[in-house]
Scaffold this motif. Sequence first.
Motif, PDB file in Angstrom:
ATOM      1  N   ASN A   1      32.886  70.676  74.036  1.00  0.00           N
ATOM      2  CA  ASN A   1      32.773  69.719  75.142  1.00  0.00           C
ATOM      3  C   ASN A   1      31.974  68.470  74.789  1.00  0.00           C
ATOM      4  OD1 ASN A   1      30.424  71.281  75.002  1.00  0.00           O
ATOM      5  ND2 ASN A   1      30.033  71.158  77.203  1.00  0.00           N
ATOM      6  N   ILE A   2      31.286  68.448  73.632  1.00  0.00           N
ATOM      7  CA  ILE A   2      30.541  67.238  73.278  1.00  0.00           C
ATOM      8  C   ILE A   2      31.491  66.097  72.948  1.00  0.00           C
ATOM      9  CG2 ILE A   2      30.323  67.863  70.837  1.00  0.00           C
ATOM     10  CD1 ILE A   2      27.800  65.883  73.008  1.00  0.00           C
ATOM     11  N   ALA A   3      32.702  66.417  72.485  1.00  0.00           N
ATOM     12  CA  ALA A   3      33.619  65.359  72.040  1.00  0.00           C
ATOM     13  C   ALA A   3      33.925  64.365  73.152  1.00  0.00           C
ATOM     14  CB  ALA A   3      34.905  65.977  71.501  1.00  0.00           C
ATOM     15  N   ASP A   4      34.047  64.847  74.371  1.00  0.00           N
ATOM     16  CA  ASP A   4      34.393  63.956  75.485  1.00  0.00           C
ATOM     17  C   ASP A   4      33.234  63.057  75.909  1.00  0.00           C
ATOM     18  OD1 ASP A   4      37.104  64.570  75.874  1.00  0.00           O
ATOM     19  OD2 ASP A   4      36.621  66.366  77.032  1.00  0.00           O
ATOM     20  N   ARG A   5      32.046  63.283  75.358  1.00  0.00           N
ATOM     21  CA  ARG A   5      30.910  62.417  75.694  1.00  0.00           C
ATOM     22  C   ARG A   5      30.909  61.129  74.866  1.00  0.00           C
ATOM     23  NH1 ARG A   5      28.284  64.218  80.348  1.00  0.00           N
ATOM     24  NH2 ARG A   5      27.335  62.196  79.985  1.00  0.00           N
ATOM     25  N   TYR A   6      31.706  61.071  73.800  1.00  0.00           N
ATOM     26  CA  TYR A   6      31.722  59.879  72.958  1.00  0.00           C
ATOM     27  C   TYR A   6      32.707  58.858  73.532  1.00  0.00           C
ATOM     28  CZ  TYR A   6      28.922  62.503  69.664  1.00  0.00           C
ATOM     29  OH  TYR A   6      27.904  63.222  69.071  1.00  0.00           O
ATOM     30  N   GLN A   7      32.189  57.701  73.866  1.00  0.00           N
ATOM     31  CA  GLN A   7      32.964  56.707  74.604  1.00  0.00           C
ATOM     32  C   GLN A   7      33.796  55.821  73.677  1.00  0.00           C
ATOM     33  OE1 GLN A   7      29.596  55.037  76.771  1.00  0.00           O
ATOM     34  NE2 GLN A   7      30.162  56.190  78.604  1.00  0.00           N
ATOM     35  N   SER A   8      34.641  55.015  74.290  1.00  0.00           N
ATOM     36  CA  SER A   8      35.560  54.151  73.559  1.00  0.00           C
ATOM     37  C   SER A   8      34.856  52.893  73.082  1.00  0.00           C
ATOM     38  CB  SER A   8      36.744  53.767  74.453  1.00  0.00           C
ATOM     39  OG  SER A   8      37.492  52.710  73.902  1.00  0.00           O
ATOM     40  N   THR A   9      35.084  52.528  71.821  1.00  0.00           N
ATOM     41  CA  THR A   9      34.541  51.269  71.307  1.00  0.00           C
ATOM     42  C   THR A   9      35.315  50.077  71.859  1.00  0.00           C
ATOM     43  OG1 THR A   9      35.951  51.439  69.347  1.00  0.00           O
ATOM     44  CG2 THR A   9      33.716  52.323  69.175  1.00  0.00           C
ATOM     45  N   VAL A  10      36.436  50.329  72.490  1.00  0.00           N
ATOM     46  CA  VAL A  10      37.255  49.255  73.068  1.00  0.00           C
ATOM     47  C   VAL A  10      36.833  48.967  74.503  1.00  0.00           C
ATOM     48  CG1 VAL A  10      39.592  48.512  73.640  1.00  0.00           C
ATOM     49  CG2 VAL A  10      39.183  49.863  71.566  1.00  0.00           C
ATOM     50  N   THR A  11      36.793  50.009  75.321  1.00  0.00           N
ATOM     51  CA  THR A  11      36.479  49.815  76.747  1.00  0.00           C
ATOM     52  C   THR A  11      34.995  49.993  77.053  1.00  0.00           C
ATOM     53  OG1 THR A  11      36.781  52.151  77.357  1.00  0.00           O
ATOM     54  CG2 THR A  11      38.751  50.748  77.308  1.00  0.00           C
ATOM     55  N   GLY A  12      34.271  50.715  76.185  1.00  0.00           N
ATOM     56  CA  GLY A  12      32.873  51.015  76.463  1.00  0.00           C
ATOM     57  C   GLY A  12      32.684  52.110  77.479  1.00  0.00           C
ATOM     58  N   ASP A  13      33.773  52.734  77.912  1.00  0.00           N
ATOM     59  CA  ASP A  13      33.701  53.791  78.916  1.00  0.00           C
ATOM     60  C   ASP A  13      34.269  55.077  78.316  1.00  0.00           C
ATOM     61  OD1 ASP A  13      33.190  55.038  81.334  1.00  0.00           O
ATOM     62  OD2 ASP A  13      34.117  53.438  82.527  1.00  0.00           O
ATOM     63  N   PHE A  14      34.279  56.138  79.124  1.00  0.00           N
ATOM     64  CA  PHE A  14      34.786  57.413  78.638  1.00  0.00           C
ATOM     65  C   PHE A  14      36.291  57.333  78.388  1.00  0.00           C
ATOM     66  CE2 PHE A  14      30.926  58.678  80.930  1.00  0.00           C
ATOM     67  CZ  PHE A  14      30.299  59.413  79.926  1.00  0.00           C
ATOM     68  N   CYS A  15      36.729  58.038  77.357  1.00  0.00           N
ATOM     69  CA  CYS A  15      38.142  58.132  77.043  1.00  0.00           C
ATOM     70  C   CYS A  15      38.778  59.196  77.939  1.00  0.00           C
ATOM     71  CB  CYS A  15      38.343  58.512  75.579  1.00  0.00           C
ATOM     72  SG  CYS A  15      37.546  57.381  74.414  1.00  0.00           S
ATOM     73  N   ALA A  16      40.100  59.233  77.948  1.00  0.00           N
ATOM     74  CA  ALA A  16      40.786  60.317  78.655  1.00  0.00           C
ATOM     75  C   ALA A  16      40.347  61.643  78.040  1.00  0.00           C
ATOM     76  CB  ALA A  16      42.295  60.147  78.533  1.00  0.00           C
ATOM     77  N   PRO A  17      40.130  62.669  78.852  1.00  0.00           N
ATOM     78  CA  PRO A  17      39.655  63.948  78.311  1.00  0.00           C
ATOM     79  C   PRO A  17      40.605  64.496  77.243  1.00  0.00           C
ATOM     80  CG  PRO A  17      39.504  63.927  80.705  1.00  0.00           C
ATOM     81  CD  PRO A  17      40.271  62.694  80.318  1.00  0.00           C
ATOM     82  N   LEU A  18      40.025  65.043  76.188  1.00  0.00           N
ATOM     83  CA  LEU A  18      40.830  65.664  75.152  1.00  0.00           C
ATOM     84  C   LEU A  18      41.529  66.903  75.707  1.00  0.00           C
ATOM     85  CD1 LEU A  18      38.283  65.336  72.241  1.00  0.00           C
ATOM     86  CD2 LEU A  18      40.502  64.207  72.343  1.00  0.00           C
ATOM     87  N   VAL A  19      42.740  67.119  75.267  1.00  0.00           N
ATOM     88  CA  VAL A  19      43.530  68.260  75.713  1.00  0.00           C
ATOM     89  C   VAL A  19      43.427  69.349  74.652  1.00  0.00           C
ATOM     90  CG1 VAL A  19      45.808  69.080  76.397  1.00  0.00           C
ATOM     91  CG2 VAL A  19      45.110  66.722  76.917  1.00  0.00           C
ATOM     92  N   LYS A  20      42.919  70.503  75.047  1.00  0.00           N
ATOM     93  CA  LYS A  20      42.738  71.610  74.112  1.00  0.00           C
ATOM     94  C   LYS A  20      44.084  72.287  73.876  1.00  0.00           C
ATOM     95  CE  LYS A  20      37.938  72.264  75.458  1.00  0.00           C
ATOM     96  NZ  LYS A  20      37.870  70.973  76.154  1.00  0.00           N
ATOM     97  N   MET A  21      44.508  72.309  72.608  1.00  0.00           N
ATOM     98  CA  MET A  21      45.832  72.824  72.277  1.00  0.00           C
ATOM     99  C   MET A  21      45.766  73.711  71.048  1.00  0.00           C
ATOM    100  SD  MET A  21      48.234  69.437  72.921  1.00  0.00           S
ATOM    101  CE  MET A  21      49.751  70.401  72.893  1.00  0.00           C
ATOM    102  N   SER A  22      46.622  74.726  71.007  1.00  0.00           N
ATOM    103  CA  SER A  22      46.736  75.600  69.843  1.00  0.00           C
ATOM    104  C   SER A  22      47.542  74.897  68.768  1.00  0.00           C
ATOM    105  CB  SER A  22      47.398  76.921  70.238  1.00  0.00           C
ATOM    106  OG  SER A  22      46.603  77.614  71.169  1.00  0.00           O
ATOM    107  N   PRO A  23      47.390  75.333  67.501  1.00  0.00           N
ATOM    108  CA  PRO A  23      48.081  74.660  66.401  1.00  0.00           C
ATOM    109  C   PRO A  23      49.592  74.668  66.582  1.00  0.00           C
ATOM    110  CG  PRO A  23      46.401  76.143  65.567  1.00  0.00           C
ATOM    111  CD  PRO A  23      46.511  76.412  67.026  1.00  0.00           C
ATOM    112  N   GLY A  24      50.199  73.638  66.051  1.00  0.00           N
ATOM    113  CA  GLY A  24      51.647  73.486  66.105  1.00  0.00           C
ATOM    114  C   GLY A  24      51.997  72.027  65.965  1.00  0.00           C
ATOM    115  N   THR A  25      53.261  71.755  65.697  1.00  0.00           N
ATOM    116  CA  THR A  25      53.687  70.366  65.518  1.00  0.00           C
ATOM    117  C   THR A  25      53.336  69.517  66.728  1.00  0.00           C
ATOM    118  OG1 THR A  25      55.472  71.032  64.058  1.00  0.00           O
ATOM    119  CG2 THR A  25      55.664  68.875  65.089  1.00  0.00           C
ATOM    120  N   ASP A  26      53.603  70.044  67.903  1.00  0.00           N
ATOM    121  CA  ASP A  26      53.318  69.273  69.111  1.00  0.00           C
ATOM    122  C   ASP A  26      51.828  68.991  69.255  1.00  0.00           C
ATOM    123  OD1 ASP A  26      55.978  69.243  69.684  1.00  0.00           O
ATOM    124  OD2 ASP A  26      55.896  70.809  71.212  1.00  0.00           O
TER     125      ASP A  26
END
Length: 640
Positions: free
Chosen positions: A371-396
């Motif tokens: 959950n720490i990953a979502d605390r790192y903000q965008s260098t473009v907007t200066g705000d939070f990025c869209a939450p990361l989507v937790k996914m299992s391995p695979g091409t998609d």
Amino acid sequence: MKTTYKFILLLLALMPLAGCREGLLDQDPTDSLSKQQYWKNEDDAVSALAGVLSDTRYLFCRDYYLDGMGEYVKMRGNSFLSNNGNNGRAYMGRWDYLPWGFGGWFENMYKYCYGSVNRANYVIENVEAMIDATDDAELRTRLQTIVAECKLMRALVYFRLITWWGDVPYIDWNVKSNAEVESLSRTPIAEIYSHLISDLDEVVAALPEKAAVRGRYSKPAAIALRGKINLFWASWNHFGWPELDTFTADDAEAMRAYKAAREDFRAVIEDYGLDLFRGGEPGVCDGPGEVYPKGTVVNGVDLSGKVKRLGGADNLPNYYYLFLPTANGDPEFVFTFEHGGTSTAQGEQLMRDFAGRTVQYSQSWVNPRANIADRYQSTVTGDFCAPLVKMSPGTDARTAENSTLNPASYADRDYRMKASIMWDYEQQMGMMALKETGFTQYEYKNWEGALSVFNVEDDGSITEKKYTTYNVLSTTGYVFRKFVRNYSGQDRTDGDFNWPVIRLADVFLMYAEADNEINGPTTYSVNLVNRVRHRGNLPALSPEKCANRDNFFEAIEQERIVELLAEGHRVWDLRRWRRLENVYGGPGSKGYKWYDIFGAQENEYWVNSPSLQYEQCYIFQIPESERNKNSNLTQNKPWR
């Protein structure tokens, strides 16, 4: 002089001064070194001070383990129990560091704190006798500096004691027998606070503006500590501390203390020529890895989701280099503890605890939670990025937008993310037998496995390059880069990084916090927060982030989370701000769940927890072993 001082420090760490390994009621006699044999000259006083500094260091130099009691760092295994050296002695007895139930664990820390207090008192007593016995004015001044540094250490240790346990016995004399302390009662925290501020006033007056020798202390360290004590005192008075039922919060006292803290922090910032590491500039940052988009077919070969490029590690942000021994002595480090490094038996163990087996057989006891990953903000907007989507391995998963497994999801984020943690296809320098073995590539749950990178050449041919992945055990999906050296020559437990107790960036944020409580957002405070953000290559705070006291406080908290990650601050911020319930849901909630980057649940705490469990995290249990020796030691309310 530095070499001589470290040699003395090594010797004094082994000398039985002041019962440094004993508890409050089981002290060794402190006059075991005869005054006929010792305390003859200034060198004796300097070596005794070195012993105090070395002994106190053991109480703080592995505070990163305490971040396991917060929500962003996971502790794995039993590192302190398996460490038989002195570096872990203050924490011995803890099996794990969890986000709940931690208030009853730290019996050994309590005992070792008092051992260090008594060692400092022992040296103070004897050096003051040397001062009284000399007419040499210059020598008296130098000896008074030694006394001041001992009082600085005593104040730091007592700050820990009151922060964790509230009221504790206050001892400012050299204990020579158990009889002197076997019936001591707990001293009210307000009285101890007054002692600490009074002592630090003396210390600030006695210390030089800049230490003449590395490893010694100067005015900024004492002023910063006094400011931090005032800030915590203000927090307790402002937000309350109901679990300490001998304490009465007072808003007027809180405001006075906020103002005192602000004054001290401003002095540290402006009066001593200090600056952020490398001017606070972000430096350069290699991009993350890259995979071929879904549907990429070259010469009949489906490259969907295959690795196109690994995440670079040749050019890492300045923030990364702040936490290597090569940064020792930088003006950002306001208050630190030195480590001896190779062949001193006093090396720090950061690489052992943070790195994996591929890096000098390290053990990766400390991991960032997903959950720490979502605390790192965008260098473009200066705000939070869209939450990361937790996914299992695979091409998609490798190509899906915002997937935790898609390297593109980590592009254009706060540079401190790249400097602090590693995700799939990031690189780390491998080391064995004190030699570099080349870059190794990280991939979650593919430890020391096969990894291929596919290059499409100009003629359309496909070249496959094979790698062996980073051997590091993590159950969260991320591993730390912060604190892990990228050069060879030192073993995993032989580092000489100076552990930071207080950094200038922390002072910036503490100033902003105190000033915000007094005035709300001010231009000066907002600029300080923006200077910390700038090292992550983030734009300045938008106007809505500093429009009022509440949202500016959130901006300050955000910076404290990412700037001070794994430095041992988070849980104490949550406690003094009364925010444990804000994070974990409060009594009777469904609990707080942690997931790895695949979306698998790895931990769950606070399920239907009663209020008592929260209360027991807000104040620690007075060790029953000490209460069994002294019936006058009362117990804290949640533990009765």
